[in-house]
Motif scaffolding. Sequence first.
Motif, PDB file in Angstrom:
ATOM      1  N   LEU A  36       0.818  -1.207   0.000  1.00  0.00           N
ATOM      2  CA  LEU A  36       0.000   0.000   0.000  1.00  0.00           C
ATOM      3  C   LEU A  36       0.855   1.262   0.000  1.00  0.00           C
ATOM      4  O   LEU A  36       1.838   1.360   0.741  1.00  0.00           O
ATOM      5  CB  LEU A  36      -0.909   0.024   1.244  1.00  0.00           C
ATOM      6  N   ALA A  37       0.447   2.253  -0.793  1.00  0.00           N
ATOM      7  CA  ALA A  37       1.124   3.546  -0.821  1.00  0.00           C
ATOM      8  C   ALA A  37       0.897   4.267   0.509  1.00  0.00           C
ATOM      9  O   ALA A  37      -0.129   4.061   1.162  1.00  0.00           O
ATOM     10  CB  ALA A  37       0.582   4.397  -1.970  1.00  0.00           C
ATOM     11  N   PRO A  38       1.832   5.122   0.919  1.00  0.00           N
ATOM     12  CA  PRO A  38       1.659   5.857   2.177  1.00  0.00           C
ATOM     13  C   PRO A  38       0.370   6.678   2.217  1.00  0.00           C
ATOM     14  O   PRO A  38      -0.215   6.863   3.283  1.00  0.00           O
ATOM     15  CB  PRO A  38       2.882   6.772   2.237  1.00  0.00           C
ATOM     16  N   ASP A  39      -0.093   7.151   1.065  1.00  0.00           N
ATOM     17  CA  ASP A  39      -1.312   7.962   0.995  1.00  0.00           C
ATOM     18  C   ASP A  39      -2.480   7.199   0.371  1.00  0.00           C
ATOM     19  O   ASP A  39      -3.375   7.782  -0.234  1.00  0.00           O
ATOM     20  CB  ASP A  39      -1.048   9.250   0.227  1.00  0.00           C
ATOM     21  N   VAL A  40      -2.499   5.885   0.526  1.00  0.00           N
ATOM     22  CA  VAL A  40      -3.548   5.040  -0.034  1.00  0.00           C
ATOM     23  C   VAL A  40      -4.934   5.547   0.381  1.00  0.00           C
ATOM     24  O   VAL A  40      -5.099   6.079   1.485  1.00  0.00           O
ATOM     25  CB  VAL A  40      -3.354   3.562   0.395  1.00  0.00           C
ATOM     26  N   GLU A  41      -5.905   5.385  -0.518  1.00  0.00           N
ATOM     27  CA  GLU A  41      -7.317   5.629  -0.211  1.00  0.00           C
ATOM     28  C   GLU A  41      -8.035   4.302  -0.372  1.00  0.00           C
ATOM     29  O   GLU A  41      -8.159   3.788  -1.489  1.00  0.00           O
ATOM     30  CB  GLU A  41      -7.914   6.669  -1.155  1.00  0.00           C
ATOM     31  N   TRP A  42      -8.485   3.736   0.728  1.00  0.00           N
ATOM     32  CA  TRP A  42      -9.089   2.408   0.768  1.00  0.00           C
ATOM     33  C   TRP A  42     -10.551   2.572   1.153  1.00  0.00           C
ATOM     34  O   TRP A  42     -10.852   2.953   2.279  1.00  0.00           O
ATOM     35  CB  TRP A  42      -8.354   1.555   1.789  1.00  0.00           C
ATOM     36  N   THR A  43     -11.481   2.292   0.223  1.00  0.00           N
ATOM     37  CA  THR A  43     -12.904   2.535   0.468  1.00  0.00           C
ATOM     38  C   THR A  43     -13.676   1.232   0.570  1.00  0.00           C
ATOM     39  O   THR A  43     -13.721   0.448  -0.384  1.00  0.00           O
ATOM     40  CB  THR A  43     -13.501   3.424  -0.636  1.00  0.00           C
ATOM     41  N   GLU A  44     -14.283   1.039   1.735  1.00  0.00           N
ATOM     42  CA  GLU A  44     -15.215  -0.058   1.968  1.00  0.00           C
ATOM     43  C   GLU A  44     -16.609   0.490   1.666  1.00  0.00           C
ATOM     44  O   GLU A  44     -16.961   1.594   2.087  1.00  0.00           O
ATOM     45  CB  GLU A  44     -15.118  -0.550   3.412  1.00  0.00           C
ATOM     46  N   MET A  45     -17.403  -0.272   0.948  1.00  0.00           N
ATOM     47  CA  MET A  45     -18.682   0.167   0.392  1.00  0.00           C
ATOM     48  C   MET A  45     -19.687   0.598   1.470  1.00  0.00           C
ATOM     49  O   MET A  45     -19.768   0.000   2.539  1.00  0.00           O
ATOM     50  CB  MET A  45     -19.271  -0.993  -0.414  1.00  0.00           C
ATOM     51  N   ALA A  46     -20.473   1.617   1.134  1.00  0.00           N
ATOM     52  CA  ALA A  46     -21.581   2.031   2.002  1.00  0.00           C
ATOM     53  C   ALA A  46     -22.473   0.826   2.258  1.00  0.00           C
ATOM     54  O   ALA A  46     -22.761   0.041   1.351  1.00  0.00           O
ATOM     55  CB  ALA A  46     -22.369   3.154   1.339  1.00  0.00           C
ATOM     56  N   GLY A  47     -22.885   0.642   3.508  1.00  0.00           N
ATOM     57  CA  GLY A  47     -23.701  -0.508   3.885  1.00  0.00           C
ATOM     58  C   GLY A  47     -22.889  -1.667   4.422  1.00  0.00           C
ATOM     59  O   GLY A  47     -23.422  -2.541   5.096  1.00  0.00           O
ATOM     60  N   PHE A  48     -21.575  -1.695   4.118  1.00  0.00           N
ATOM     61  CA  PHE A  48     -20.687  -2.723   4.656  1.00  0.00           C
ATOM     62  C   PHE A  48     -20.409  -2.358   6.118  1.00  0.00           C
ATOM     63  O   PHE A  48     -20.365  -1.164   6.456  1.00  0.00           O
ATOM     64  CB  PHE A  48     -19.388  -2.754   3.837  1.00  0.00           C
ATOM     65  N   PRO A  49     -20.221  -3.330   7.021  1.00  0.00           N
ATOM     66  CA  PRO A  49     -20.005  -2.994   8.437  1.00  0.00           C
ATOM     67  C   PRO A  49     -18.858  -1.998   8.678  1.00  0.00           C
ATOM     68  O   PRO A  49     -18.905  -1.241   9.635  1.00  0.00           O
ATOM     69  CB  PRO A  49     -19.692  -4.333   9.086  1.00  0.00           C
TER      70      PRO A  49
END
Length: 139
Positions: A36-49
Amino acid sequence: MNEQTDPHASVAPRDVVRRQYLASAAGDLDALRATLAPDVEWTEMAGFPLAGTYRTPEGVTSNVMEILGRDWEGWTAHDDTYVVDGENVVVLARYTATHRGTSKRLNVRVAHAFTVRGGLIVRFEQFVDTAKVAEAATA
């Protein structure tokens, strides 16, 4: 030295993403953070816990992987199909796990969209049937 820790490992986007899945499956959070890059953007979907966007490798592992490991027995993302377009990698996969609180099994298809630059994952977005996840997590 293995593929996950080899400094000469391929920086091709598909190979970087594959190393991330291997590290996750092995529970090797150090190797996962290394993808992972130091400035990674990791998005877990809306509705996921764990819905939301997390930044930094430590933020991703502490807010996503560690919590999944706490709440689910055997949480695994089984990657099976890769579609690569330059720095963009879409992976069709399957989540399997058993919720620790309900003992219900989860087996659901998922799609992950990654962007890889300079041999590191800079962006991730999850697509999953969140109702199936909620069903397994609800008594």
